[in-house]
Design a protein around this motif. Structure first.
Motif, PDB file in Angstrom:
ATOM      1  N   ALA A  92       0.813  -1.215   0.000  1.00 49.86           N
ATOM      2  CA  ALA A  92       0.000   0.000   0.000  1.00 49.86           C
ATOM      3  C   ALA A  92       0.843   1.259   0.000  1.00 49.86           C
ATOM      4  CB  ALA A  92      -0.937  -0.004   1.207  1.00 49.86           C
ATOM      5  N   ASN A 149      -0.626   4.651  -5.530  1.00 46.09           N
ATOM      6  CA  ASN A 149      -1.044   5.489  -4.413  1.00 46.09           C
ATOM      7  C   ASN A 149      -0.322   6.823  -4.358  1.00 46.09           C
ATOM      8  OD1 ASN A 149      -3.123   4.276  -2.881  1.00 46.09           O
ATOM      9  ND2 ASN A 149      -1.718   2.639  -2.344  1.00 46.09           N
ATOM     10  N   LYS A 165      -6.517   7.209   0.697  1.00 47.36           N
ATOM     11  CA  LYS A 165      -5.967   6.451  -0.423  1.00 47.36           C
ATOM     12  C   LYS A 165      -6.833   6.685  -1.649  1.00 47.36           C
ATOM     13  CE  LYS A 165      -2.836   4.708   2.269  1.00 47.36           C
ATOM     14  NZ  LYS A 165      -1.427   5.152   2.163  1.00 47.36           N
ATOM     15  N   ALA A 191      -7.817   4.906  -5.443  1.00 51.84           N
ATOM     16  CA  ALA A 191      -7.743   3.769  -6.372  1.00 51.84           C
ATOM     17  C   ALA A 191      -8.171   4.228  -7.762  1.00 51.84           C
ATOM     18  CB  ALA A 191      -8.641   2.628  -5.906  1.00 51.84           C
ATOM     19  N   GLN A 209      -8.861  -0.298 -10.618  1.00 57.47           N
ATOM     20  CA  GLN A 209      -8.276  -0.932  -9.444  1.00 57.47           C
ATOM     21  C   GLN A 209      -9.307  -1.158  -8.344  1.00 57.47           C
ATOM     22  OE1 GLN A 209      -5.083   1.846  -8.575  1.00 57.47           O
ATOM     23  NE2 GLN A 209      -3.610   0.235  -9.014  1.00 57.47           N
ATOM     24  N   ALA A 266      -9.057  -2.245  -4.051  1.00 62.01           N
ATOM     25  CA  ALA A 266      -8.200  -2.492  -2.896  1.00 62.01           C
ATOM     26  C   ALA A 266      -8.947  -3.400  -1.924  1.00 62.01           C
ATOM     27  CB  ALA A 266      -7.813  -1.187  -2.223  1.00 62.01           C
ATOM     28  N   ILE A 270      -4.501  -2.810   3.891  1.00 58.90           N
ATOM     29  CA  ILE A 270      -4.771  -3.095   2.480  1.00 58.90           C
ATOM     30  C   ILE A 270      -3.865  -4.245   2.071  1.00 58.90           C
ATOM     31  CG2 ILE A 270      -4.785  -2.192   0.129  1.00 58.90           C
ATOM     32  CD1 ILE A 270      -5.190   0.580   1.276  1.00 58.90           C
ATOM     33  N   TRP A 329      -3.763  -4.839  -4.120  1.00 59.55           N
ATOM     34  CA  TRP A 329      -4.472  -4.077  -5.143  1.00 59.55           C
ATOM     35  C   TRP A 329      -4.727  -5.011  -6.329  1.00 59.55           C
ATOM     36  CZ3 TRP A 329      -5.791   1.082  -4.438  1.00 59.55           C
ATOM     37  CH2 TRP A 329      -5.231   1.708  -3.323  1.00 59.55           C
TER      38      TRP A 329
END
Length: 329
Positions: A16, A22, A68, A70, A74, A76, A102, A105
């Motif tokens: 992560a 990210n 975060k 995504a 994607q 997570a 997390i 991904w």
């Protein structure tokens, strides 16, 4: 242990904090930290209370590690206190530090994977090298993250074993001629094995089948012999049709003597009409062939006839002239 990801999953399951996906979330958290730090410094400068500045900076640090982002493709997989909590994304989401983890991904775009089977025996004991390509997608990120350690590696191994199973059940001739059927069977077999991992196989295509060189030479000679056999079969069939037509024509000539004689005259005419020639014929056909000869030399005979007529006229004139001269004397 909060953000650790094993090395064997690197490249397909991402850490992560170290993931490139990210960077935007980290950048957003960084700006939040900067803004809250500036606000804390301003309050400290105006009121002289250091506690507010420390609180705002701590809140900024907390938010920076919480937010975060995504991407659209994607997902997570988030664990809370070691148990599955949710599948987050796409877009921004919040992860509570220490409590939420997390685990990976998941990329939900269509993927293309090349796999092969080398020196695998077919059902008729022929070693072949087969190359194939597979198109697949992760439809359930939860299963892909929790049901298998490395879902992409598992998919590749499942595809290779399925390809070897298909080759072992198929003869070489079927493999070379019926690739579409093999593609469908291979796709169904791999999809059945990967369904429990949250992976759907859209299609599988066999790219190439490589056989030993000596076997290639044998198959080439076999194909050439087969083509020669077909050519001779076609020629024999044509000869048979010609013979049948001759029999039909002969039956008609048998019933009509005139037709037979006309056909013989036509054949002779066709053979000598361009270059001419000397033809010897048996008795009984002299009348017909003399007539045919007259046809072929019609122009010559007509010219000779005219010449004889002219000579006769000239002779008559000479005779009349001589008689006239005798009378005068």
């Amino acid at each position: 242990m909060d953000n650790e990801v094993s090395e064997e999953r690197a490249g397909y399951v991402y850490n992560a904090d170290n993931s490139r996906q990210n960077r935007r979330g980290k950048l957003l958290g960084f700006w939040i930290l900067i803004l809250l730090g500036m606000a804390g410094f301003y309050i400290w400068n105006r009121t002289g209370i250091v506690a507010w500045a420390i609180i705002l900076v701590l809140v900024g640090i907390l938010l920076a590690s919480t937010i975060k982002i995504a991407h659209e493709w994607q997902r997570a997989v988030v664990l809370r206190l070691g148990r599955f909590y949710k599948v987050a994304g796409p877009g921004p989401f919040v992860r509570i530090p220490v409590i939420d983890h997390i685990t990976c991904w998941i990329d939900q775009r269509m993927r293309t994977t090349f796999f092969a089977a080398e020196k695998t025996l077919t059902r008729d004991n022929v070693p072949v090298n087969v190359d194939a390509v597979m198109f697949w997608v992760v439809w359930d990120p939860e299963k892909a993250a929790l049901e298998v350690g490395n879902y992409q590696e598992a998919v590749i191994w499942a595809a290779q074993t399925a390809l070897r199973d298909i080759i072992g059940k198929t003869e070489l001739s079927e493999m070379l001629a019926g690739r579409e059927r093999l593609d469908e069977e291979l796709q169904k077999m791999i999809d059945d094995r990967t369904e429990e991992w949250g992976v759907a196989v859209r299609s599988v295509e066999i790219r190439d089948v490589v056989i030993p060189k000596d076997l290639q030479d044998v198959m080439s000679r076999e194909a050439q012999a087969e083509r020669e056999r077909r050519a001779r079969t076609i020629l024999a069939q044509a000869e048979r049709e010609i013979a049948d037509n001759f029999l039909m024509a002969a039956s008609k000539y048998e019933k009509s003597d005139i037709a037979f004689r006309l056909r013989a005259m036509n054949l002779l005419y066709e053979s000598i009409k361009d270059n001419g020639g000397l033809v010897v014929v048996p008795g009984g056909y002299d009348f017909e062939f003399n007539a045919l000869a007259g046809l072929t030399t019609y122009d010559q005979l007509t010219g000779m006839k005219k010449k004889r007529e002219k000579e006769q006229e000239k002779g008559q004139k000479d005779q009349l002239t001589s008689e006239a001269d005798d009378k005068k004397e």
